[in-house]
Design a protein around this motif. Structure first.
Motif, mmCIF file in Angstrom:
data_model
loop_
_atom_site.group_PDB
_atom_site.id
_atom_site.type_symbol
_atom_site.label_atom_id
_atom_site.label_comp_id
_atom_site.label_asym_id
_atom_site.label_seq_id
_atom_site.Cartn_x
_atom_site.Cartn_y
_atom_site.Cartn_z
ATOM 1 N N LEU A 152 -5.921 3.633 7.208
ATOM 2 C CA LEU A 152 -5.663 2.770 6.060
ATOM 3 C C LEU A 152 -6.724 2.983 4.983
ATOM 4 C CD1 LEU A 152 -4.530 -0.905 6.177
ATOM 5 C CD2 LEU A 152 -6.454 -0.271 4.739
ATOM 6 N N VAL A 153 -8.003 3.034 5.407
ATOM 7 C CA VAL A 153 -9.099 3.244 4.450
ATOM 8 C C VAL A 153 -8.938 4.584 3.742
ATOM 9 C CG1 VAL A 153 -11.584 3.641 4.259
ATOM 10 C CG2 VAL A 153 -10.729 1.734 5.612
ATOM 11 N N GLU A 154 -8.595 5.625 4.511
ATOM 12 C CA GLU A 154 -8.393 6.940 3.905
ATOM 13 C C GLU A 154 -7.255 6.899 2.892
ATOM 14 O OE1 GLU A 154 -10.065 9.971 4.202
ATOM 15 O OE2 GLU A 154 -11.535 8.582 5.034
ATOM 16 N N GLY A 155 -6.243 6.075 3.178
ATOM 17 C CA GLY A 155 -5.081 6.010 2.308
ATOM 18 C C GLY A 155 -5.325 5.287 0.995
ATOM 19 N N ILE A 156 -6.306 4.390 0.947
ATOM 20 C CA ILE A 156 -6.511 3.589 -0.266
ATOM 21 C C ILE A 156 -7.703 4.043 -1.101
ATOM 22 C CG2 ILE A 156 -5.498 1.561 0.850
ATOM 23 C CD1 ILE A 156 -8.287 0.389 1.142
ATOM 24 N N LYS A 157 -8.487 5.010 -0.611
ATOM 25 C CA LYS A 157 -9.729 5.339 -1.319
ATOM 26 C C LYS A 157 -9.479 5.979 -2.684
ATOM 27 C CE LYS A 157 -10.481 9.863 0.848
ATOM 28 N NZ LYS A 157 -11.388 10.657 1.702
ATOM 29 N N LEU A 176 0.816 -1.220 0.000
ATOM 30 C CA LEU A 176 0.000 0.000 0.000
ATOM 31 C C LEU A 176 0.850 1.271 0.000
ATOM 32 C CD1 LEU A 176 -2.674 -1.079 2.628
ATOM 33 C CD2 LEU A 176 -3.129 -0.546 0.239
ATOM 34 N N GLY A 177 2.155 1.101 0.179
ATOM 35 C CA GLY A 177 3.017 2.266 0.266
ATOM 36 C C GLY A 177 3.077 2.858 1.659
ATOM 37 N N GLY A 178 2.677 2.065 2.644
ATOM 38 C CA GLY A 178 2.667 2.539 4.022
ATOM 39 C C GLY A 178 1.368 3.229 4.381
ATOM 40 N N VAL A 179 1.224 3.597 5.647
ATOM 41 C CA VAL A 179 0.018 4.257 6.144
ATOM 42 C C VAL A 179 0.428 5.466 6.972
ATOM 43 C CG1 VAL A 179 -2.004 4.026 7.640
ATOM 44 C CG2 VAL A 179 -1.343 2.139 6.155
ATOM 45 N N GLN A 180 -0.205 6.613 6.696
ATOM 46 C CA GLN A 180 0.071 7.841 7.448
ATOM 47 C C GLN A 180 -0.681 7.795 8.778
ATOM 48 O OE1 GLN A 180 2.190 10.121 6.139
ATOM 49 N NE2 GLN A 180 2.132 11.422 7.979
ATOM 50 N N ILE A 181 0.047 7.929 9.865
ATOM 51 C CA ILE A 181 -0.574 7.818 11.187
ATOM 52 C C ILE A 181 0.123 8.776 12.149
ATOM 53 C CG2 ILE A 181 0.894 6.035 12.195
ATOM 54 C CD1 ILE A 181 -2.881 5.806 12.324
ATOM 55 N N ASP A 182 -0.629 9.286 13.108
ATOM 56 C CA ASP A 182 -0.052 10.127 14.156
ATOM 57 C C ASP A 182 0.232 9.237 15.363
ATOM 58 O OD1 ASP A 182 0.785 12.150 15.775
ATOM 59 O OD2 ASP A 182 -1.186 13.069 16.065
ATOM 60 N N GLU A 225 -2.830 0.255 -9.152
ATOM 61 C CA GLU A 225 -2.394 0.156 -7.758
ATOM 62 C C GLU A 225 -3.269 -0.824 -6.988
ATOM 63 O OE1 GLU A 225 -0.710 4.712 -7.033
ATOM 64 O OE2 GLU A 225 -2.845 4.275 -6.877
ATOM 65 N N ALA A 226 -4.585 -0.749 -7.234
ATOM 66 C CA ALA A 226 -5.517 -1.627 -6.527
ATOM 67 C C ALA A 226 -5.267 -3.095 -6.871
ATOM 68 C CB ALA A 226 -6.956 -1.242 -6.865
ATOM 69 N N LEU A 227 -4.993 -3.384 -8.138
ATOM 70 C CA LEU A 227 -4.743 -4.765 -8.555
ATOM 71 C C LEU A 227 -3.455 -5.285 -7.936
ATOM 72 C CD1 LEU A 227 -5.808 -4.639 -12.314
ATOM 73 C CD2 LEU A 227 -7.000 -5.780 -10.433
ATOM 74 N N MET A 258 -15.419 -11.938 -3.022
ATOM 75 C CA MET A 258 -14.446 -10.871 -2.790
ATOM 76 C C MET A 258 -14.628 -9.749 -3.814
ATOM 77 S SD MET A 258 -10.801 -12.609 -1.878
ATOM 78 C CE MET A 258 -10.583 -13.669 -0.455
ATOM 79 N N THR A 259 -14.801 -10.135 -5.075
ATOM 80 C CA THR A 259 -14.973 -9.145 -6.138
ATOM 81 C C THR A 259 -16.247 -8.347 -5.929
ATOM 82 O OG1 THR A 259 -13.816 -10.610 -7.679
ATOM 83 C CG2 THR A 259 -15.116 -8.818 -8.631
ATOM 84 N N TYR A 260 -17.321 -9.044 -5.559
ATOM 85 C CA TYR A 260 -18.607 -8.358 -5.330
ATOM 86 C C TYR A 260 -18.482 -7.314 -4.232
ATOM 87 C CZ TYR A 260 -23.250 -7.510 -3.444
ATOM 88 O OH TYR A 260 -24.380 -6.903 -2.946
ATOM 89 N N TYR A 261 -17.977 -7.734 -3.067
ATOM 90 C CA TYR A 261 -17.883 -6.792 -1.948
ATOM 91 C C TYR A 261 -16.861 -5.694 -2.236
ATOM 92 C CZ TYR A 261 -20.839 -9.813 0.859
ATOM 93 O OH TYR A 261 -21.904 -10.532 1.323
ATOM 94 N N GLY A 262 -15.798 -6.042 -2.948
ATOM 95 C CA GLY A 262 -14.811 -5.033 -3.289
ATOM 96 C C GLY A 262 -15.405 -3.914 -4.130
ATOM 97 N N THR A 263 -16.224 -4.282 -5.132
ATOM 98 C CA THR A 263 -16.840 -3.267 -5.982
ATOM 99 C C THR A 263 -17.936 -2.506 -5.241
ATOM 100 O OG1 THR A 263 -18.345 -4.956 -6.877
ATOM 101 C CG2 THR A 263 -16.338 -4.505 -8.111
ATOM 102 N N GLN A 264 -18.657 -3.180 -4.364
ATOM 103 C CA GLN A 264 -19.734 -2.514 -3.618
ATOM 104 C C GLN A 264 -19.200 -1.444 -2.674
ATOM 105 O OE1 GLN A 264 -23.235 -2.960 -3.892
ATOM 106 N NE2 GLN A 264 -22.454 -3.928 -5.753
ATOM 107 N N PHE A 265 -17.992 -1.647 -2.182
ATOM 108 C CA PHE A 265 -17.461 -0.712 -1.186
ATOM 109 C C PHE A 265 -16.393 0.224 -1.759
ATOM 110 C CE2 PHE A 265 -19.469 -3.840 1.528
ATOM 111 C CZ PHE A 265 -20.031 -3.043 2.511
ATOM 112 N N LEU A 266 -16.338 0.342 -3.080
ATOM 113 C CA LEU A 266 -15.423 1.305 -3.682
ATOM 114 C C LEU A 266 -15.778 2.713 -3.203
ATOM 115 C CD1 LEU A 266 -15.085 0.139 -7.406
ATOM 116 C CD2 LEU A 266 -13.283 0.241 -5.690
ATOM 117 N N GLY A 267 -14.772 3.469 -2.827
ATOM 118 C CA GLY A 267 -15.011 4.846 -2.401
ATOM 119 C C GLY A 267 -15.396 5.002 -0.949
ATOM 120 N N ILE A 268 -15.442 3.906 -0.202
ATOM 121 C CA ILE A 268 -15.790 4.001 1.213
ATOM 122 C C ILE A 268 -14.739 4.848 1.945
ATOM 123 C CG2 ILE A 268 -14.554 1.908 1.876
ATOM 124 C CD1 ILE A 268 -16.784 1.303 3.856
ATOM 125 N N THR A 269 -15.187 5.621 2.930
ATOM 126 C CA THR A 269 -14.270 6.448 3.709
ATOM 127 C C THR A 269 -14.335 6.030 5.171
ATOM 128 O OG1 THR A 269 -15.896 8.168 4.241
ATOM 129 C CG2 THR A 269 -14.709 8.370 2.137
#
Length: 240
Positions: A140-145, A81-87, A151-153, A172-183
């Protein structure tokens, strides 16, 4: 090995919402064939099937799918994922567990991300660790949206190489597409609150049945929306 972290997720594709429940690993439960002990022992006694059954018995619910990832797999996924930004809230240092983090906002690679989600060296112990894990997942969710398809593949390929699950590729494919853009705001986080006790010489957490019912209602239906304020124009006098 015993389970280091145990989470239950409820997915609501229509509303694009996720409810996430963290189960403390020291929760006292009855494990079929092994009696009463900490829930994280179930993975060592009977791998994922026994841990799943133990959770179903504890929470009085059916679990459709299970997934397991080990420490090395977790690190590989975060690196993909390239890491995750965290405080990082404070100095975290425990060399025996490869934990050595400085405070402040920073991008954690897989090695340091694992250290962050495992550390429990403050006064809140496991409860504090659960809070940090939930904070980490939100970051993590904010970082991948905003990831592009390439990159996703790439990340999906690394996940598949490191994840042991009974969920099929089609699901997996179904739920992945259903939750695209989740924040992060679409994810509700909960944790079981219990009473610390000593059982058979072990420090455990005893969960009351009413607490389980309260949390499971939230997991199944989400947090109730607050009613909109009523229009009471006729009852308000103008200030003079």
């Amino acid at each position: 090995a015993r389970a280091d972290t145990i989470m239950l997720a409820t997915l609501r594709p229509v509303d694009k919402e996720v409810s996430l429940l963290s189960i403390p690993r020291d929760t006292l439960v009855n494990i079929a064939g092994h009696g009463r002990t900490r829930i994280n022992h179930a993975l060592a006694y009977g791998d994922m099937p026994l841990l799943q059954k133990t959770l179903e018995d504890l929470l009085d619910t059916d679990i459709d799918y299970a997934a397991k990832v080990n420490f090395e797999g977790f690190k590989d996924i975060i690196d993909a994922l390239g890491g995750v930004q965290i405080d990082v809230e404070r100095r975290m240092y425990k060399p025996l567990e490869n934990i050595d983090l400085q405070p402040g906002s920073q991008r954690l690679n897989g090695y340091d991300a694992l250290a962050y989600v495992r550390w429990r060296g403050d006064a809140k112990a496991d409860l504090g660790r659960i809070e940090r894990q939930q904070k980490f997942l939100a970051a993590l969710v904010e970082g991948i949206k905003n990831m592009n398809l390439k990159e996703a593949l790439n990340v999906a390929s690394v996940v598949m190489d490191n994840l042991e699950t009974d969920m099929g590729v089609a699901d997996m494919t179904y739920y992945g597409t259903q939750f695209l853009g989740i924040t992060a705001t679409d994810i509700e986080t909960h944790s079981l609150i219990g009473k610390p006790i000593t059982y058979n010489g072990m420090e455990c957490l005893e969960i009351d049945q009413s607490e389980i019912e309260r949390v499971m209602d939230l997991m199944k239906y989400g947090n109730p929306e607050e009613p909109a304020p009523e229009d009471d124009e006729g009852d308000i006098e103008e200030e003079k």
